[in-house]
Scaffold this motif. Structure first.
Motif: not given
Length: 243
Positions: A101-111, A198-205, A230-233
């Motif tokens: 949920m709200n991937a750019p927050f959790d995944l960026t923080l982990l990065d 995988g297709e949905l991943h690309t579309l979500q970006a 605008p970056a995702w995920p």
């Protein structure tokens, strides 16, 4: 007949943190849940972290984790961040989509935590197997774009009839986000069932970028001086953070 992704195995990832700035705040707890099929009891992995920095009272008010509790019971960040990244990499290798949920927050923080404590970027873990991310916030906003109201996890749970017990606990939030994502898939099956994760991943970006542009335009009209990434995920490393 091939099972649609929203009726198949899914995982989910969530964190609780010291704040909302992905560049400076820290993870204090995290969870990865894996559900092999709808209705099956998920397997839950949890981590509690002593972040090594003060935990603001405002953050404790959200998730209930005090600085004293984390110092007494939390583990040091370096091994925990390695274990979390490894758990997500295992999902990628298993071909299991991960709900964030709200991937750019959790995944960026982990990065940023991996860079801080392991001198390693999150992307390195997915060089041999790509991670397919499903973000219920992006999906819902694209598929039901004209619906009024907020789209927090609590709001989405209410809208899709998903029980959220123990909100702001990483494992509870991860399970709820997973169930919301299944519900989104079922409600918009005619538009989603032919798409592989995988297709949905690309579309979500693409969808997230468009959503960010719309929000940025709304901010400009409202006189709000706030940049929308605008970056995702995963948000790119800022020059200042990379220096």
């Amino acid at each position: 007949m091939t099972t649609c992704w929203y009726e198949g195995p899914l995982a989910a990832f969530d964190t609780e943190t010291t704040g909302v700035d992905v560049e400076t705040d820290r993870i204090v707890s995290a969870a990865v849940v894996v559900q092999d099929a709808p209705g099956v009891r998920p397997r839950v992995s949890r981590w509690l972290v002593n972040p090594g920095v003060p935990v603001p009272a405002e953050a404790t008010a959200v998730h209930g984790l005090t600085e004293e509790h984390l110092q007494r019971n939390g583990r040091w960040p370096a091994p925990v961040m390695h274990e979390i990244a490894q758990a997500l990499a295992e999902q990628a290798h298993a071909g299991r989509p991960v709900v964030v949920m709200n991937a750019p927050f959790d995944l960026t923080l982990l990065d940023r935590e991996l860079r801080r404590h392991r001198a390693s970027a999150l992307g390195r873990w997915f060089e041999s197997a790509s991670l397919s991310v499903l973000d219920p916030r992006v999906l819902d906003k694209h598929l039901d774009r004209y619906r009024k109201g907020r789209r927090t996890l609590t709001d989405l749970c209410a809208h899709y009839g998903v029980a959220l017990e123990g909100a702001h606990d990483a494992a509870a939030d991860a399970v709820a986000a997973l169930e919301v994502t299944r519900a989104v898939g079922r409600r918009f099956a005619s538009r989603l069932e032919r798409l592989a994760p995988g297709e949905l991943h690309t579309l979500q970006a693409v969808w997230h970028a468009a959503q960010a542009r719309g929000l940025q335009a709304w901010f400009a009209r409202s006189g709000v001086d706030e940049a929308v990434d605008p970056a995702w995920p995963l948000r790119p490393d800022l020059p200042a953070a990379a220096a």
